[in-house]
Design an enzyme around this catalytic site. Structure first.
Site, PDB file in Angstrom:
ATOM      1  N   ILE A 100      81.400  17.742 -62.994  1.00 14.15           N
ATOM      2  CA  ILE A 100      80.244  17.007 -63.553  1.00 14.15           C
ATOM      3  C   ILE A 100      79.938  17.528 -64.966  1.00 14.15           C
ATOM      4  CG2 ILE A 100      77.788  16.489 -63.272  1.00 14.15           C
ATOM      5  CD1 ILE A 100      78.112  16.793 -60.285  1.00 14.15           C
TER       6      ILE A 100
ATOM      7  N   LYS B 123      74.511  28.796 -60.960  1.00 11.64           N
ATOM      8  CA  LYS B 123      74.543  27.541 -61.732  1.00 11.64           C
ATOM      9  C   LYS B 123      73.170  27.249 -62.331  1.00 11.64           C
ATOM     10  CE  LYS B 123      78.225  26.138 -58.687  1.00 11.64           C
ATOM     11  NZ  LYS B 123      78.598  25.540 -57.414  1.00 11.64           N
TER      12      LYS B 123
HETATM   13  N1  HSE Z   1      82.005  27.027 -53.730  1.00 11.51           N
HETATM   14  C1  HSE Z   1      81.298  26.123 -54.579  1.00 11.51           C
HETATM   15  C2  HSE Z   1      80.769  24.955 -53.785  1.00 11.51           C
HETATM   16  C3  HSE Z   1      82.135  25.552 -55.693  1.00 11.51           C
HETATM   17  O1  HSE Z   1      80.941  24.919 -52.575  1.00 11.51           O
HETATM   18  O2  HSE Z   1      80.148  24.100 -54.388  1.00 11.51           O
HETATM   19  C4  HSE Z   1      82.306  26.539 -56.796  1.00 11.51           C
HETATM   20  O3  HSE Z   1      81.050  27.012 -57.215  1.00 11.51           O
END
Ligand code: HSE
Length: 439
Positions: free
Chosen positions: A150, A219
C-alpha cells in the site's frame, strides 16, 4: 542516461522479489526513472535456493553462486559499502540487531541511498538513521515498511503536502486480521484461528509481534512521524494485542453491530495527539469492518480533502518488493529533492486515560441478583452515559454482560471499576475488558 547501481543485501522473500522485479521489467523501470537501473550485486547465504526461487542468474550473487558463511557474506557486504560503484543499497536482512543497525548507518555514511522494509529498525532505532541520512544528504526509502504494497508513505509525504492530516487509522497487521476474521466467520477460538493462520502461511512460526500489536505499533510510529513530525516510542502508544480476544467478545461485538479489529489509531485534537494500537469494535457501518482476511487498510482523514481509504496487500514477496522498487525509481528520478522525513513539530501526546471514545466494557461476575444494577450505577456515578446493556449470559454460577457507553474518557471508566472493586470486593471475577467503539 545516468546510471543507478544497486546492491541487495538478503535475497529472501522480499529481497528476492526486488531482484525478480528489477530483472523482469528493467527497461520499464529505467524509462520511468529516466536513469538506467542496474542490479550489480546480491549478497545471500544460499544463492542457489534464491536463484531458483526467483529465477535469477547465479553470477548476480557475490561469490558466484556458492553458499556463503556469515563471515564471507559480511566481507562482501563491506566491499559493497566501500565500493564507489554502488549508489543504492537495498537492506532486506531484517531485524533491529546491532549488526543491521550499524550496517544501515555504514551504508548511509558511505554516501549511498538506503531502501528498506525494516519497520522494527526504523520505528525503534530510526532517529540516528534518519539524522545520518540528512547529514550525508542521501535518501531512505521505506515505503515497504508500512503495509507492504500500500503506497501510504508517499501518499502522506507527497500527495497530501497541500493538506493537514487530522487522523490516521487502520488495520495494519494482516496476520491478526486473518485470525480475527476466522474467529468471526468460523466461530473459532483464538488458539484455533492462530493455528490455522500458521498452517496457511499467514503467521510466522513465532507470531508474537503480529498478535501482540508490536508489528502494527512499528507501522503507526512511522506514520505518526510522517503525519505529525514527532518521534514516539512503543511505550507512548499503550499497545495491546488480540491474544485475549475470545468468542464471547466477538459475540458481544455482534450484538452492537460491530466487529473486533486490531486498530492503529492516531488523531490530533487541539494540538494534542491521541495514539494507540488496540482491539476496537468497528461498527458495521464503518468501511474498516469489511476489511477481512490478511488485507490491510489505512484511513486518512484530512482537513481539506476529507476521508481517504487505501486498501491492499500488507505482506507478500512481490507485493512488498514492489514498494521497494518504487522507492528505487523515485530516488533515481528525484534524488536529493526528496524529503526523508518532515520537519520536527511540537511533541504533545495525550495520556491514554484521556482518550475519548464510546467504549464497550465486558464484565465477568457471579450470577447474583443486583450485580448488573450495581455496576451500571457505578458507571453512571462517573457521569458516563450508557448506550446499551447486553443480554446477560449465565453459565452456572457465573455471568457475563457488556455495557456500551456514549463517548467518555478511559479515566472515567477506570474510576467506575475502582469504585466497584472498593465497594464490592469479589464482585468482578476478572479484569473487565475495555474496548473503544469506532463508528
Ligand atoms: N507480519 C505482518 C502482517 C506483515 O501480518 O501484516 C509484515 O509487517
Amino acid at each position: 542516461m545516468d546510471i543507478l547501481n544497486i546492491a541487495i543485501l538478503g535475497c529472501g522473500t522480499v529481497g528476492g522479489g526486488v531482484a525478480q522485479i528489477i530483472t523482469e521489467i528493467n527497461q520499464d523501470l529505467s524509462i520511468r526513472a529516466k536513469t538506467k537501473i542496474v542490479l550489480r550485486k546480491i549478497v545471500e547465504l544460499s544463492p542457489c535456493t534464491a536463484s531458483e526461487r526467483f529465477n535469477l542468474p547465479l553470477d548476480l550473487f557475490c561469490g558466484g553462486g556458492k553458499e556463503l558463511t556469515g563471515a564471507e557474506a559480511n566481507q562482501y557486504i563491506q566491499e559493497i559499502i566501500s565500493s564507489r560503484e554502488i549508489d543504492l543499497v537495498v537492506e532486506t536482512i531484517g531485524g533491529k540487531s546491532d549488526f543491521v543497525y550499524n550496517l544501515c548507518l555504514d551504508i548511509l555514511n558511505s554516501g549511498k541511498h538506503l531502501v528498506t522494509a525494516n519497520k522494527a529498525l526504523l520505528a525503534e532505532r530510526g532517529k540516528t538513521i534518519f539524522e545520518t541520512a540528512e547529514a550525508k544528504n542521501v535518501k531512505i526509502g521505506f515505503e515497504a515498511a508500512v503495509c507492504g504494497a500500500i503506497p501510504i508513505i508517499k501518499t502522506i509525504q507527497e500527495s497530501f503536502t497541500g493538506d493537514k492530516v487530522l487522523s490516521v487509522s487502520g488495520i495494519m497487521n494482516g496476520t491478526s486480521n486473518y485470525i480475527l476474521t476466522q474467529m468471526q466467520d468460523e466461530k473459532l477460538e483464538f488458539a484455533e484461528a492462530l493455528k490455522l493462520a500458521q498452517e496457511n502461511g499467514y503467521a510466522e512460526a513465532d507470531p508474537l509481534l503480529d498478535i501482540n500489536g508490536g508489528d502494527a505499533g512499528h507501522k503507526l510510529i512511522l506514520l505518526i512521524k510522517l503525519a505529525y513530525g514527532i518521534d514516539v516510542s512503543k511505550d507512548d502508544l499503550s499497545i495491546s494485542g488480540i491474544e485475549n480476544i475470545t468468542k464471547e467478545d466477538i459475540d458481544f461485538a455482534s450484538e452492537i453491530d460491530a466487529k473486533i479489529k486490531l486498530i492503529c489509531y492516531a488523531k490530533k485534537i487541539n494540538g494534542s495527539i491521541y495514539a494507540t494500537v488496540r482491539p476496537m469494535l468497528v461498527k458495521n457501518s464503518n468501511f474498516l469492518s469489511d476489511v477481512s482476511g490478511a488485507t490491510n487498510a489505512v484511513r486518512i482523514n484530512n482537513k481539506y480533502s476529507g476521508v481517504h481509504f487505501l486498501v491492499g496487500k500488507g505482506a507478500g514477496s512481490t507485493e512488498t518488493a514492489m514498494s521497494i522498487v518504487s522507492d528505487i525509481v523515485f530516488i533515481a528520478r528525484y534524488g536529493d529533492k526528496i524529503q526523508n522525513i518532515p520537519a520536527k513539530q511540537e511533541r504533545n501526546l495525550a495520556e491514554s486515560h484521556k482518550f475519548v471514545f464510546p467504549y464497550l466494557i465486558t464484565f465477568q461476575t457471579g450470577n447474583i441478583p443486583g450485580t448488573t444494577g450495581f455496576i451500571t450505577t457505578a458507571i453512571g456515578n462517573q457521569e458516563i452515559n450508557i448506550e446499551t446493556v447486553s443480554h446477560n449470559r449465565h453459565k452456572g454460577e457465573k455471568a457475563m454482560f457488556s455495557v456500551a457507553t456514549m463517548p467518555c474518557t478511559l479515566g472515567q471508566i477506570e474510576n467506575a471499576i475502582r469504585e466497584i472493586r472498593n465497594e464490592k470486593p469479589g464482585m468482578l471475577l476478572s479484569e473487565p475488558k475495555i474496548m473503544p467503539i469506532l463508528y
